[in-house]
Write an enzyme that holds these catalytic residues in place. Structure first.
Site, PDB file in Angstrom:
ATOM      1  N   GLU A   1       0.705  -1.184   0.005  1.00 25.89           N
ATOM      2  CA  GLU A   1      -0.041  -0.078   0.057  1.00 25.89           C
ATOM      3  C   GLU A   1       0.932   1.439  -0.144  1.00 25.89           C
ATOM      4  OE1 GLU A   1      -3.227  -0.100   2.943  1.00 25.89           O
ATOM      5  OE2 GLU A   1      -4.140  -1.845   1.751  1.00 25.89           O
TER       6      GLU A   1
ATOM      7  N   GLU B   1      -4.868  -8.812  -0.351  1.00 28.85           N
ATOM      8  CA  GLU B   1      -5.655  -8.428   0.851  1.00 28.85           C
ATOM      9  C   GLU B   1      -7.061  -8.322   0.461  1.00 28.85           C
ATOM     10  OE1 GLU B   1      -4.251  -5.095   3.413  1.00 28.85           O
ATOM     11  OE2 GLU B   1      -2.215  -5.768   3.080  1.00 28.85           O
TER      12      GLU B   1
HETATM   13  O1  AHR Z   1      -5.435  -5.676   6.946  1.00 33.93           O
HETATM   14  C1  AHR Z   1      -5.314  -4.654   7.607  1.00 33.93           C
HETATM   15  C2  AHR Z   1      -4.564  -3.391   6.768  1.00 33.93           C
HETATM   16  O2  AHR Z   1      -5.617  -3.194   5.762  1.00 33.93           O
HETATM   17  C3  AHR Z   1      -3.411  -3.667   6.421  1.00 33.93           C
HETATM   18  O3  AHR Z   1      -2.267  -3.497   7.175  1.00 33.93           O
HETATM   19  C4  AHR Z   1      -3.144  -2.703   5.076  1.00 33.93           C
HETATM   20  O4  AHR Z   1      -2.474  -3.302   4.123  1.00 33.93           O
HETATM   21  C5  AHR Z   1      -4.525  -2.546   4.828  1.00 33.93           C
HETATM   22  O5  AHR Z   1      -5.038  -1.028   4.800  1.00 33.93           O
END
Ligand code: AHR
Length: 512
Positions: free
Chosen positions: A196, A316
């Site tokens: 991110e 994710e």
């Molecule tokens: O999964 C929680 C958070 O969500 C992670 O650390 C980040 O990559 C995303 O914003």
């Protein structure tokens, strides 16, 4: 009593099955058009140094009374192995771009601590580091996916981490690894170059990150026969510009591009278990948006990579609800209901359908955080409805996708509507066909007629995951409130088979 009534209702639906409902829903499975393999790593997980995921979730320490192997709890490992976890992403998340791996090696007592600024401001003692993570992957029998630090780390630090893990040559990093107790290098499959970086990983623009990616990735070497699959930080949600810039500027230097998408929750203030049908509908509609995201990001990738050499890695994803009342807001601990099982079912079906481009998926996060597979409370452990979906869908791992066409009715709610059903099908190495089906409508069973083009059904068996209420979930007092049951509401037809899916259910059929 509630469970008995539910069992009787389910049995009635099964008995009456397709006789009671007109089959307005039609599915054609093209067993004669099998082409793309479903990469088993679509069924992967993500575990971050966040809340009670690593500590308590996996790591209890060698001296713990909780049964463990070298500090890693045995019950969690056994459950994840049973669901065939194929790949595990670590150490973050936002944590990755603040993590300095050298703090997590050597004698535990000598490891420096740090503040986990993103997640609750707690002290991280670094007792779970590279050796412990690689040991965890070896115990799980899964592939490691490590995410490196671009936001606050150096190129040299990243280069040395890869060397420490994978090199067999005579080198300072190899010596250091040996000194810390590991003679042989590990196999490291996936390496993420930052996380991110459009947000917590450095707030970069796509153009700036593309340059950074090229610089850092240059030094992520293939050493001693180890071949690394390099994954670039990809877009957040609908940031199509990010995908375009990364593919144009660095597409030829990456093996995968990440995508992050959390489908959120119902109304913001609602918990994971206290919601109404409007929230149910809203969340499933958001989860279905994964279809559009994958389609549109893939279309951009196609412009630069028509041969689909670069994988879309949805590393994710999941449902993000309000935390359980009374728990640390920074720990993201949430319960997991039948609604989350449906989120998992539709998302995995979408990944299967797009397996020509989507080759890695990592649900967030495996234990005690967000849409978890497993919740722990000291020595107790429970499997969530989402766990059961992963276990049921594991039959698709490395199978060949069978293209399918579904015509189905809508599930309408409050002036809005979504398709009531969702499906994917595959053929495994032994020739068995598996069909995974979700009925999103919480009020209506769905009769479905399926034509199997190019195959003949002889024997069918099935399993179903459903519950009495949309909010039903497993608790430490009732850990088996929701679990898969045998499913028999189907029959072989001349064309293929017919079935009736219970309302609010996930079903897997095995056709031989
Ligand atoms: O999964 C929680 C958070 O969500 C992670 O650390 C980040 O990559 C995303 O914003």
């Amino acid at each position: 009593m509630k469970n008995r009534m539910f069992a009787i209702t389910l049995a009635l639906v099964c008995l009456l099955g397709s006789h009671s409902l007109a089959a307005e829903n039609k599915l054609v499975i093209h067993a004669d058009r099998a082409k793309d393999q479903i990469n088993r790593n679509i069924y992967g997980h993500f575990s971050e140094h966040l809340g009670r995921c690593i500590y308590e979730g996996y790591w209890v320490g060698k001296g713990s009374k909780i049964p463990n192997t070298r500090g890693i709890r045995n019950d969690v490992v056994a459950a994840l192995k049973k669901s065939k976890i194929p790949v595990l992403r670590w150490p973050g998340g936002c944590f990755a771009d603040e993590y300095h791996w050298m703090d997590g090696i050597g004698p535990a007592k000598k490891r420096p601590s740090m503040i986990n600024t993103h997640w609750g401001g707690v002290t991280e003692n670094n007792h779970f580091g590279t050796h412990e993570f690689m040991d965890l992957c070896e115990q799980l029998g899964c592939e490691p996916y490590i995410c490196g630090n671009v936001g606050s780390g150096t190129v040299q630090e990243m280069q040395q981490w890869v060397e420490y893990i994978t090199s067999n040559a005579i080198s300072p990093m190899t010596d250091l690894r040996k000194k810390n107790g590991r003679a042989k290098p590990w196999k490291l499959t996936y390496f993420g170059v930052g996380n991110e970086n459009w947000g917590c990983g450095g707030n970069m623009t796509a153009e700036f990150y593309a340059d950074q990616y090229k610089r850092y990735a240059t030094y992520v070497h293939n050493l001693s026969g180890n071949k690394i699959f390099k994954i670039a930080c990809g877009p957040n949600n609908v940031d199509y510009h990010w995908t375009e810039v990364l593919m144009r500027e660095a597409g030829k230097r990456m093996n995968g591009l990440a995508l992050h998408f959390y489908c959120g929750s119902g109304k913001k203030s609602r918990s994971a278990t206290q919601f109404d049908e409007g929230d149910w509908f809203h969340l499933l509609k958001r989860a279905l948006f994964m279809e559009e995201l994958v389609t549109r990001h893939s279309a951009i990738m196609d412009q630069f990579d028509p041969q689909k050499k670069v994988a879309l890695c949805v590393d994710e994803w999941g449902a993000w609800h309000a935390v359980e009342p009374g728990t640390n807001p920074g720990f993201l601990y949430q319960q997991n209901s039948l609604r989350d099982a449906l989120v998992a079912g539709v998302t995995l079906n979408i990944f299967n359908q797009h397996c020509d481009r989507v080759k890695v998926g990592n649900i967030a996060q495996t234990v005690n955080v967000l849409q978890a597979m497993i919740l722990t409370d000291k020595e107790k452990m429970l499997l969530t409805p989402t766990y059961h979906v992963f276990e049921m869908f594991a039959v698709h791992q490395n199978a060949i996708l069978l293209p399918s066409e579904l015509q189905c009715g809508d599930y309408a709610m409050g002036g809005d509507k979504i398709p009531a059903l969702n499906v994917s099908a595959s053929r495994d190495l032994s020739g068995k066909i598996h069909v995974t089906l979700c009925n999103l409508n919480p009020n209506q069973p769905a009769a479905l007629a399926c034509e199997l083009a190019g195959a003949k059904a002889k024997n069918i068996s099935g399993r179903v995951l459903t519950a009495t209420e949309i909010t039903d979930h497993n608790t430490f007092d009732k850990p088996e409130n929701i679990k898969p049951a045998e499913f028999t509401a189907f029959k072989v037809t001349d064309a293929g088979f017919s079935t009736t899916l219970p309302a609010k259910s996930v079903v897997v059929l095995e056709v031989q």
